[in-house]
Motif scaffolding. Structure first.
Motif, PDB file in Angstrom:
ATOM      1  N   MET A   1       0.839  -1.208   0.000  1.00 35.88           N
ATOM      2  CA  MET A   1       0.000   0.000   0.000  1.00 35.88           C
ATOM      3  C   MET A   1       0.873   1.257   0.000  1.00 35.88           C
ATOM      4  O   MET A   1       2.006   1.256   0.456  1.00 35.88           O
ATOM      5  N   ASN A   2       0.266   2.300  -0.497  1.00 41.43           N
ATOM      6  CA  ASN A   2       0.934   3.591  -0.580  1.00 41.43           C
ATOM      7  C   ASN A   2       0.816   4.298   0.771  1.00 41.43           C
ATOM      8  O   ASN A   2      -0.293   4.589   1.228  1.00 41.43           O
ATOM      9  N   GLU A   3       1.930   4.581   1.387  1.00 43.97           N
ATOM     10  CA  GLU A   3       1.911   5.161   2.743  1.00 43.97           C
ATOM     11  C   GLU A   3       1.419   6.605   2.752  1.00 43.97           C
ATOM     12  O   GLU A   3       1.206   7.185   3.825  1.00 43.97           O
ATOM     13  N   HIS A   4       1.240   7.183   1.570  1.00 45.03           N
ATOM     14  CA  HIS A   4       0.734   8.564   1.509  1.00 45.03           C
ATOM     15  C   HIS A   4      -0.796   8.651   1.532  1.00 45.03           C
ATOM     16  O   HIS A   4      -1.348   9.745   1.579  1.00 45.03           O
ATOM     17  N   ALA A   6      -4.105   8.780   3.133  1.00 38.34           N
ATOM     18  CA  ALA A   6      -4.571   9.077   4.495  1.00 38.34           C
ATOM     19  C   ALA A   6      -6.082   9.256   4.502  1.00 38.34           C
ATOM     20  O   ALA A   6      -6.657   9.818   3.556  1.00 38.34           O
ATOM     21  N   PRO A   7      -6.744   8.790   5.561  1.00 38.17           N
ATOM     22  CA  PRO A   7      -8.204   8.987   5.651  1.00 38.17           C
ATOM     23  C   PRO A   7      -8.559  10.471   5.694  1.00 38.17           C
ATOM     24  O   PRO A   7      -7.820  11.290   6.248  1.00 38.17           O
ATOM     25  N   VAL A   8      -9.707  10.807   5.112  1.00 38.69           N
ATOM     26  CA  VAL A   8     -10.261  12.162   5.183  1.00 38.69           C
ATOM     27  C   VAL A   8     -11.537  12.081   6.028  1.00 38.69           C
ATOM     28  O   VAL A   8     -12.388  11.213   5.781  1.00 38.69           O
ATOM     29  N   ALA A   9     -11.645  12.943   7.027  1.00 39.06           N
ATOM     30  CA  ALA A   9     -12.849  12.959   7.872  1.00 39.06           C
ATOM     31  C   ALA A   9     -14.079  13.148   6.985  1.00 39.06           C
ATOM     32  O   ALA A   9     -14.080  13.977   6.067  1.00 39.06           O
ATOM     33  N   ALA A 118      -5.273   3.570  -8.727  1.00 37.73           N
ATOM     34  CA  ALA A 118      -3.982   3.957  -8.153  1.00 37.73           C
ATOM     35  C   ALA A 118      -3.475   5.246  -8.791  1.00 37.73           C
ATOM     36  O   ALA A 118      -3.706   5.504  -9.976  1.00 37.73           O
ATOM     37  N   GLY A 119      -2.813   6.058  -7.978  1.00 36.42           N
ATOM     38  CA  GLY A 119      -2.174   7.271  -8.495  1.00 36.42           C
ATOM     39  C   GLY A 119      -3.037   8.509  -8.461  1.00 36.42           C
ATOM     40  O   GLY A 119      -2.558   9.607  -8.775  1.00 36.42           O
ATOM     41  N   CYS A 120      -4.329   8.354  -8.079  1.00 32.97           N
ATOM     42  CA  CYS A 120      -5.196   9.531  -7.987  1.00 32.97           C
ATOM     43  C   CYS A 120      -4.835  10.359  -6.752  1.00 32.97           C
ATOM     44  O   CYS A 120      -4.014   9.956  -5.922  1.00 32.97           O
ATOM     45  N   SER A 121      -5.467  11.523  -6.637  1.00 31.80           N
ATOM     46  CA  SER A 121      -5.202  12.423  -5.508  1.00 31.80           C
ATOM     47  C   SER A 121      -6.138  12.171  -4.331  1.00 31.80           C
ATOM     48  O   SER A 121      -5.792  12.488  -3.192  1.00 31.80           O
ATOM     49  N   ALA A 122      -7.332  11.623  -4.600  1.00 29.12           N
ATOM     50  CA  ALA A 122      -8.306  11.380  -3.531  1.00 29.12           C
ATOM     51  C   ALA A 122      -9.349  10.394  -4.036  1.00 29.12           C
ATOM     52  O   ALA A 122      -9.536  10.245  -5.256  1.00 29.12           O
ATOM     53  N   TRP A 123     -10.024   9.751  -3.079  1.00 22.99           N
ATOM     54  CA  TRP A 123     -10.974   8.686  -3.374  1.00 22.99           C
ATOM     55  C   TRP A 123     -12.161   8.808  -2.423  1.00 22.99           C
ATOM     56  O   TRP A 123     -11.976   9.014  -1.217  1.00 22.99           O
ATOM     57  N   LEU A 124     -13.373   8.659  -2.944  1.00 25.13           N
ATOM     58  CA  LEU A 124     -14.584   8.664  -2.125  1.00 25.13           C
ATOM     59  C   LEU A 124     -15.388   7.419  -2.471  1.00 25.13           C
ATOM     60  O   LEU A 124     -15.832   7.272  -3.624  1.00 25.13           O
ATOM     61  N   TRP A 149     -10.412   9.027   1.295  1.00 24.10           N
ATOM     62  CA  TRP A 149      -8.975   9.107   1.523  1.00 24.10           C
ATOM     63  C   TRP A 149      -8.394  10.135   0.544  1.00 24.10           C
ATOM     64  O   TRP A 149      -8.998  10.418  -0.491  1.00 24.10           O
ATOM     65  N   ALA A 150      -7.218  10.631   0.891  1.00 23.80           N
ATOM     66  CA  ALA A 150      -6.494  11.507  -0.032  1.00 23.80           C
ATOM     67  C   ALA A 150      -5.006  11.221   0.087  1.00 23.80           C
ATOM     68  O   ALA A 150      -4.544  10.675   1.110  1.00 23.80           O
ATOM     69  N   ASP A 151      -4.272  11.569  -0.954  1.00 21.88           N
ATOM     70  CA  ASP A 151      -2.818  11.478  -0.906  1.00 21.88           C
ATOM     71  C   ASP A 151      -2.306  12.702  -0.152  1.00 21.88           C
ATOM     72  O   ASP A 151      -2.590  13.838  -0.545  1.00 21.88           O
ATOM     73  N   ASP A 152      -1.556  12.457   0.917  1.00 24.29           N
ATOM     74  CA  ASP A 152      -1.175  13.587   1.787  1.00 24.29           C
ATOM     75  C   ASP A 152      -0.113  14.490   1.155  1.00 24.29           C
ATOM     76  O   ASP A 152       0.251  15.501   1.755  1.00 24.29           O
ATOM     77  N   ARG A 153       0.323  14.162  -0.041  1.00 20.26           N
ATOM     78  CA  ARG A 153       1.224  15.088  -0.743  1.00 20.26           C
ATOM     79  C   ARG A 153       0.461  16.237  -1.402  1.00 20.26           C
ATOM     80  O   ARG A 153       1.057  17.232  -1.798  1.00 20.26           O
ATOM     81  N   VAL A 154      -0.866  16.083  -1.504  1.00 18.82           N
ATOM     82  CA  VAL A 154      -1.654  17.142  -2.176  1.00 18.82           C
ATOM     83  C   VAL A 154      -2.898  17.566  -1.379  1.00 18.82           C
ATOM     84  O   VAL A 154      -3.447  18.645  -1.630  1.00 18.82           O
ATOM     85  N   PHE A 155      -3.335  16.773  -0.400  1.00 17.79           N
ATOM     86  CA  PHE A 155      -4.473  17.156   0.452  1.00 17.79           C
ATOM     87  C   PHE A 155      -4.123  16.761   1.879  1.00 17.79           C
ATOM     88  O   PHE A 155      -3.893  15.586   2.172  1.00 17.79           O
ATOM     89  N   ARG A 156      -4.051  17.748   2.758  1.00 17.53           N
ATOM     90  CA  ARG A 156      -3.835  17.437   4.180  1.00 17.53           C
ATOM     91  C   ARG A 156      -4.392  18.575   5.017  1.00 17.53           C
ATOM     92  O   ARG A 156      -4.637  19.664   4.517  1.00 17.53           O
TER      93      ARG A 156
END
Lengths: 192, 192
Positions: A1-4, A6-9, A118-124, A149-156
């Motif tokens: 899994m990609n460690e970047h 991260a869950p989004v509230a 895979a490779g997207c910026s966020a997922w719902l 979830w979102a990739d924490d390199r672009v959404f945090r």
């Protein structure tokens, strides 16, 4: 899994869609996975978060959504420009290897059967709220977001960070005829 | 009248919304005009063109839409950043002079009673398609676009021209907390 990843509230999930990006819609049923691109997806409510998406009757993805009762919206980025265009212009009905032709790799998050790109910026991940009249008359589907979830390199920290991330993370905004715009610079208003 | 305001063919009106901009929603009834900002507006069909927009029950604009059966969506731009933010955070219910406080100037096109906001990049006049269940349950309104115009300095030949226009014409894409992005650079795929 990609460690970047991260869950989004859930009460902030609307922010992933609020700026109107073109999305990829994925769904799965009976061993068949598919992904299509859609410019007509939109937030519908904050909490519990809901979304709308328009799914044409000709799409295989629509069938999978109706059969499984679930779909995912994900936010592709400038690094996935060709992938996104191909996902929106090729059909699994005609190309059994559509996903391979589009260079789409899928993954799943624990507890959810809906495939994610895979490779997207966020997922719902969304649970379909059946509304037969809307679906039949307008091709309009409503879902409740049950995980994000979102990739924490672009959404945090509950916000997109486009201005600090590499430009390949910019969201895509489709017009027509292969003509997209990437999201641009921040324009902030001081809260009164 | 502004000589730059040019009609947009109805079958291309979806392109005004396709990239997901934040919009201003205007409506009028019984001598009362109002304008609000909305991030949750989306194209719904090509031809005849239809749109969706989410209008909270607390808004005065929603009442005017329900009473008149018409609304307009318009695309504000970076030159209207403060105006757009104010239009989305102040209510006519509390501020009878909301439009003046937001520096909003209205105009009307011949044959249409729905007020339009001067200085925007594009305008779509929509006839409400009554869907009481959607309106009551989801605050979701559907309209058929009956007329559309754009400023030819930023939209012409059926396409946005953001890359050639002054940056003040960039569309706005709201996230939260006064945090907008402007639309960015073009990303074009060669049609196969």
């Amino acid at each position: 899994m990609n460690e970047h990843i991260a869950p989004v509230a859930l009460d902030r999930a609307y922010r992933l869609l609020n700026h109107g990006p073109t999305v990829l819609v994925s769904a799965s049923h009976g061993g068949t996975d598919n992904v299509m691109a859609a410019a007509w997806a939109c937030a519908l409510d904050f909490s519990p978060p809901k979304v709308t998406v328009v799914l044409d009757k000709a799409t295989r993805t629509r069938e999978l959504v109706e059969q499984s009762g679930y779909f995912a919206l994900q936010i592709p980025n400038l690094g996935q420009l060709e992938l996104t265009y191909k996902a929106g212009t090729r059909s699994l009905h005609e190309l059994p290897d559509k996903l391979a032709q589009c260079d789409i790799q899928l993954f799943r998050q624990e507890g959810f059967d809906t495939p994610l790109v895979a490779g997207c910026s966020a997922w719902l991940v969304c649970k379909l709220i059946p509304e037969p009249h809307n679906q039949a008359t307008y091709d309009l589907f409503i879902g409740e977001v049950v995980a994000a979830w979102a990739d924490d390199r672009v959404f945090r920290d509950g916000h997109w960070q486009f201005e600090q991330a590499d430009s390949r993370w910019r969201s895509l905004h489709y017009i027509a005829g292969g003509h997209f715009y990437a999201i641009g610079d921040v324009a902030a208003v001081q809260e009164e």
